[in-house]
Every structure is written in C-alpha cells, then in structure tokens.
Motif scaffolding. Structure first.
Motif, short mmCIF file in Angstrom:
data_model
loop_
_atom_site.label_atom_id
_atom_site.label_comp_id
_atom_site.label_asym_id
_atom_site.label_seq_id
_atom_site.Cartn_x
_atom_site.Cartn_y
_atom_site.Cartn_z
N LYS A 1 -3.23 9.57 -4.17
CA LYS A 1 -2.74 8.27 -3.38
C LYS A 1 -4.00 8.88 -2.30
CE LYS A 1 -1.93 4.85 -4.83
NZ LYS A 1 -2.41 4.08 -5.90
N ILE A 2 -3.94 9.88 -1.94
CA ILE A 2 -4.80 10.13 -0.89
C ILE A 2 -6.08 10.23 -0.97
CG2 ILE A 2 -5.36 11.10 1.68
CD1 ILE A 2 -2.24 12.41 0.61
N ALA A 3 -7.18 8.93 -0.31
CA ALA A 3 -8.68 9.31 -0.40
C ALA A 3 -9.51 10.36 1.46
CB ALA A 3 -9.08 8.45 -0.06
N GLY B 1 -4.29 4.31 6.56
CA GLY B 1 -3.59 3.99 5.58
C GLY B 1 -3.55 5.27 4.01
N LEU B 2 -3.39 5.65 3.12
CA LEU B 2 -4.16 6.81 2.27
C LEU B 2 -5.51 6.80 2.02
CD1 LEU B 2 -0.56 6.75 0.68
CD2 LEU B 2 -0.94 7.39 2.65
N ARG C 1 1.23 -1.63 0.09
CA ARG C 1 0.12 0.26 -0.03
C ARG C 1 0.63 1.05 0.17
NH1 ARG C 1 -2.97 -2.99 3.98
NH2 ARG C 1 -2.01 -1.74 5.94
N ALA C 2 1.70 1.10 0.30
CA ALA C 2 2.61 2.35 0.55
C ALA C 2 3.80 2.49 -0.72
CB ALA C 2 3.60 1.94 1.98
N SER D 1 -0.01 1.00 13.71
CA SER D 1 0.28 0.40 12.63
C SER D 1 0.78 0.45 11.27
CB SER D 1 -1.19 -0.30 11.83
OG SER D 1 -1.92 1.43 11.57
N ALA D 2 0.86 -0.54 10.47
CA ALA D 2 2.37 -0.34 9.66
C ALA D 2 1.52 0.43 8.65
CB ALA D 2 2.49 -1.24 8.72
N ASP D 3 -0.07 0.65 8.45
CA ASP D 3 -0.39 1.62 8.24
C ASP D 3 -0.51 3.51 7.89
OD1 ASP D 3 -2.26 1.00 8.63
OD2 ASP D 3 -3.60 0.26 6.87
N ASP D 4 -0.05 3.64 9.39
CA ASP D 4 -0.44 4.98 10.21
C ASP D 4 0.66 5.69 9.48
OD1 ASP D 4 -1.91 3.60 11.46
OD2 ASP D 4 -0.81 3.58 13.76
#
Length: 647
Positions: free
Chosen positions: A63-65, A179-180, A51-52, A106-109
């Motif tokens: 990519k940011i919603a 995430g994004l 995701r990153a 979390s990994a997607d912060d």
C-alpha cells in the motif's frame, strides 16, 4: 480499526442530522455554521481512517507508494529511538521506543522502520537530488500510524513501541506525512543495531529423507568465507552421547537476480543473508537430543546460537503414540501492532501462540502452503521465521508450496498468476528444508511412525502423465499398510472438495481439473484423509468418492476404506473465506474461523481426528477411525485388483 471507523461514521451521521435541522431554522444559522466545521473535521477523520484500512487480502507493505516518496526534512520534526544498542544479552528480539513529533501533525502521518538504516539496497529507484539526501530504495519492513500515540494530533508529539528482530543489519525510524499514497519524509532517527547483527538465529527443524535423520536450517550474516557453520548435538537422557558431535552445514543464499518480478526485484528486495542447513543422522528413535548451531570464525572463536532440544522421529511402522498438526495459510503478524489495521492475517498470532502453549502435546507440524504471504517483500520471511521459531526449533516443521510462495507468469508453474510478488518459489525453497529429490519440485514423502504423508505441489501440474503424477502414485502405492496404516495426502490448493463460494460459482467445488486425475489414485490406494489449504476456513466431508458419500457414518468410521475424507484446513490465520449458501450433501462440518487439525494415532487400529480453534485450543469437530489390516485390504469400488479362478 473497524470500531474506530464506526465511531467516526456515527459522529458523521449525527453531524449531518444536526446540520439539516439547523439549516431549516434561520435562527440556528450560527449553530449550523459551527456544525459545518464539525462536519468537515469528521469527514477528514473518516478519510484518514479509510486510508489506514486497506481491503482484506492486500499485503500491507504494497500500500506504500515508495516510488512516489519525496524528502522534505523539516526543522521542527524529530524522531528518536532508544535503546541504540539491542541484544546486549544476546537476545534475537528487542523492543524499541520511538519518540517523534513536529509542528504540522496530521491523521495520516506514519512511522516507518527501515533496514538497512541508510535505505539503500542495491540499485536505487529514487536517486539523490542533493548530497546527503536519504535514498528511498526499498520499502520499510513495518510501520505504524503516528496517531496511534494518544494526543498526537493535539500536541504534535507521540511515542510508540516497535518489536525488532535481528535481521543482519541496522535500523532507522522515519516520520512520513502525506499518508501511504504520497509519502513525504520529514525526519529520520539515528540508527539502532543489534550487538551482533550477523548472529545465527531462528532454527527450523525438518525430518530428512530417512526416519533417522533430522535437519536444522538457520539464518545468519556469515558467509562461508568468514565463518564455518555447524551444528553441535548429542543425545540426552539415561545414555547421553559421551561427546557432542559437530556436523558441518551447507550454505545457500540468493540474489535480486534470482527473483522473477516486482516487487521482489525492486522495492521489496532485501538481502536474505545466508541460509545454513546441517544434517543430524543415525538418530535413535524417540530419543531426546539437544543441539545448538554455531559459526567458527577464522581466529578459532565460535559464535553460538541458543541451545534447543528435539525428539527423534519413530521408525516407520513403530506402534506408539504419534500426534500430528496440520494447517495452511497462516501468514505472519506483528506483536507490536504494526500493519495490523490492514486486517491481512488477523488470526496468525492466535494459531502460533496456541501451538506454542501446547508444544509438549504434538510431535510434527505440516504447514501446507501460504506461509508469510510476503508477496515479494523479502523482509517478511525473516519476520515469519522469528514468529514460528518457538515451534520450528523444537518440532519438525514440514512445509508445502502455495500460490503465494510460487506463482509467477512464465516460470514453469501450473498457474500463470502473480501471487508470489515475483518470488517464484526461491525464498521458500531456500529458507526451509524439505526432503524432495529436486528442491524446485516441491513434492516429497514423509514416513512418521504409523503415518505416511504424500506431500504434493499444487502449483505444478499433477495430472496423469506428468512427473508429479508418477510421484504421487509411487508414494501412495509403496507404503506397507500392515505397519503404516494411516495414509495421508497433502496439497495446498483444493484438489478435492470445498464448498467455498468462488469454487461454487465455478460449479466445480475444486480447483479446475483438481481431482479428475487423482481421485482414482486416492480410491485405489485407500487414502484415509486428504488435507488442503488455500481456502481460508475449515471444512470436512463424509467418506467420499466421485462426489458421493459412500458411508452414512460421520463421526465413527470402521470397516473397509471405501472412500476418502477430504479436509480443508486453511484457517491458519489469513483473512477468512466465505462458503456457498447451499450446503452440499457431502459437507459434514464447516467453520468460518481460525483453527488447525490434530491427528492422533494411538496404535495401528485407532486414529483420532480433531479440529481445534486457534482462539482457545478447544475441539469443535472430531471423528475416530477404528479398523484392522483386513479392512485396508478389503475390495471396494474401483480398488479391486484382478483375481483368478485357478486353485
């Protein structure tokens, strides 16, 4: 990021192998159970890294919603930024340390930088659901993942650094989870700001419509009603200007309504401030000048920019050493690592830094389109002007229009695509000066000593019968080759030749209808070199006409100008393009790497062409041209004018 993803995949493969072996032996059931836990963990890590790591060519901010963002402030979450006051010594760039954390890492912060700090920029797509809720009205100007800080996943706390530039407003830092794709805001910092957010910053020089005129354009937060913009300048050296002159500047800006579509009109919009341009005229050729921009406030005090210097251009035809830099498609990048995982413009800083180090060894720059690749995220234009300011404040920085500056459907362009993200040329045409008769028509000429540059606009129709075609012919035909022997044509898209893979797939090795109308002009007026970008690599052809090499020479050219050398110099920094596997006979040198071209005219008979890689500044391809004026006059195929038998 690629190496991180690779290591996770390796761990995943090892876990899968061990799990299969364990499952085949009942005695190893317990081990298998443990391995299954490892497998789930690794799968989560791979998913987070994937995701990153957006695909090449995708604007990272897109990519940011942001339209899906929600606010869920968490009692354990915090973000703190220091220092709170930036630029207290009048710096226009500053580093900020951001500390953050919460109980559910979390990994997607990720940590986002917003400016203005209250997230509000005009009309807001996400109205407040309760009093005091932060409003998500615009995309951030940059971001980094929280786990870039070591041990964030274990400790739930981290610290990273951001580099900020003075962008006329304050900043805040936000911790998002989800995430994004599904951002959820859990903490916001207090604001930080520059001491004077309105200060004049990042000057851009450009040669004016005549050789003895230099323009300077800069950005500030001062409207004409609150401060009067000007440039103070004068000659340095043996005969300095007795009293520095002050020349007033014009002021422009643009609004959200000037944008043609999304995201420039919506989440990508950011107020551009005010853009000022002043003209320094009657310059003495090759003399050094010092200048600084300023704003006189209503009480008579002056807010000054930094002092800079430049060398005035040579007169047309002047026989002296003249050195030109040409490249396209550079983009921008972040020195703090923000957004870099997107692999969007990985060579941008290499090109910029190499040119900064070599600043004393060239005289003028041509950036031939696709500048920041903002694609509708207006904050990126400020970031770009800051990145190239060490160059543009000292050397004329001439630009051409690219698809990522101009193209948008139904706006009068030649290509009906959405590559500009709704900008439709407005930021480029406002934030940079170029000596065009009509700023909406991005074509113009530059006479620089022994060179004439005809800069075309590949985003508008160039075919026979159009206004641009008439300009091109006039530009090529009116140069005095006795004194300006070096004739160069420039455009963004490849209107000549390129063995790029997508052109090869079309079977044309060019933009559709690219050279059909123009090649007879290049031949008739004996153009030496044409430069194009758009394709993100380097390629040079033989001397060429109608797809045929007209000379067996490849590196030392002399004699009549019986064809044109076509150069793609689009490796300024954006993600690289592939070639076709079959190499056309006319392709002399190809390099899938980042680089730029340097032209050096030693006199009216001798020219040196060099292709340099951005990573080391060394020469990897070169050729020379040695000829006399009679060689320019010499009759070659399709360039001969009628003659008579009369005596």
């Amino acid at each position: 990021m690629a190496s991180t993803l690779g290591s996770h995949r390796s761990a995943l493969q090892q876990a899968l192998t061990s799990l299969k072996a364990a499952a085949s032996m009942p005695a190893m059931a317990a081990a298998a159970a443990k391995l299954s836990v490892v497998l789930v963990t690794v799968l989560a890590m791979v998913a987070a890294v994937a995701r990153a790591a957006p695909a090449e060519g995708i604007q990272p901010l897109s990519k940011i919603a942001i339209h899906k963002a929600t606010v869920d402030l968490h009692v354990s979450a915090f973000v703190r930024a220091t220092p709170a006051l930036l630029g207290d010594q009048e710096e226009d760039t500053s580093w900020v340390t951001v500390k953050y954390g919460w109980d559910n890492p979390s990994a997607d912060d990720w940590i986002a930088v917003f400016s203005p700090a209250d997230f509000v920029s005009g009309s807001c797509p996400n109205p407040a659901r309760y009093p005091g809720e932060p409003l998500l009205c615009t995309a951030p100007i940059k971001y980094q993942y929280a786990n870039y800080s070591e041990n964030y996943m274990n400790r739930g706390k981290g610290a990273i650094r951001f580099q900020l530039i003075n962008q006329r407003s304050d900043f805040s830092f936000v911790l998002f989870t989800g995430g994004l794709e599904n951002p959820r805001l859990v903490a916001v910092s207090k604001q930080v700001a520059f001491k004077n957010p309105k200060a004049p910053v990042f000057p851009r020089l450009a040669q004016g419509k005549s050789h003895d005129e230099m323009t300077v354009t800069w950005t500030s937060g001062y409207d004409i009603g609150e401060a009067y913009p000007f440039v103070e300048w004068g000659m340095v050296g043996k005969n300095p200007t007795p009293t520095p002159r002050r020349t007033p500047a014009g002021t422009l800006t643009f609004s959200r309504g000037s944008m043609c579509g999304e995201p420039a009109r919506t989440v990508g919009w950011r107020d551009p401030g005010f853009i000022h341009t002043a003209f320094m005229r009657d310059l003495w050729p090759n003399k050094d000048y010092i200048y600084k921009v300023g704003h006189e406030l209503l009480d008579g005090t002056v807010v000054w920019g930094k002092p800079y210097s430049f060398r005035a251009p040579p007169t047309p035809g002047q026989n002296s050493l003249q050195r030109i830099i040409v490249f396209g498609d550079m983009g921008k990048a972040e020195r703090d690592g923000s957004n870099e995982f997107a692999n969007y413009q990985p060579g941008s800083l290499n090109t910029t830094d190499t040119l900064i180090r070599d600043l004393e060894n060239y005289d003028i720059v041509f950036h031939i389109g696709d500048m920041p690749y903002a694609n509708g995220y207006l904050s990126q234009w400020d970031q770009f002007t800051a990145q190239v300011a060490p160059i543009s404040s000292r050397k004329p920085y001439m630009i051409a229009s690219g698809n990522h500056e101009r193209d948008w459907p139904n706006t009068g362009g030649f290509f009906d695509v959405k590559d500009s993200g709704g900008e439709c040329g407005v930021p480029a045409e406002t934030m940079y000066y170029y000596p065009a008769e009509n700023r909406a028509n991005f074509w113009y000429k530059v006479d620089y000593g022994m060179f004439r540059f005809c800069v075309a606009d590949s985003e508008h129709d160039w075919r026979e019968g159009t206004p641009q075609y008439r300009f091109i012919e006039e530009c090529l035909s009116t140069v005095d080759r006795k004194h300006q022997p070096w004739l160069v044509f420039v455009a963004h898209r490849v209107l000549g030749y390129s063995s790029n893979s997508w052109y090869a797939d079309q079977g044309s090795f060019e933009e559709p209808e690219g050279r059909e109308s123009l090649q007879k002009l290049w031949q008739r007026y004996r153009v030496d070199v044409t430069f194009f970008g758009h394709v993100h690599n380097y390629e040079r052809t033989c001397r060429l006409y109608q797809s045929q090499c007209v000379s067996g020479e490849r590196n030392r050219f002399s004699g009549p100008v019986n064809g044109t050398i076509f150069v793609v110099a689009g490796g300024g920094g954006s993600h690289l393009s592939d070639y076709t596997t079959a190499i056309p006979k006319w392709s002399v040198f190809r390099d899938r790497d980042y680089g730029f071209v340097k032209l050096t005219a030693f006199n009216q008979s001798s020219l040196l062409f060099e292709y340099k890689k951005s990573r080391d500044g060394k020469v990897y391809d070169s050729f020379t041209v040695d000829r006399d004026y009679r060689d320019v006059l010499s009759c070659v195929h399709d360039s001969c004018f009628p003659t008579t038998l009369a005596t």
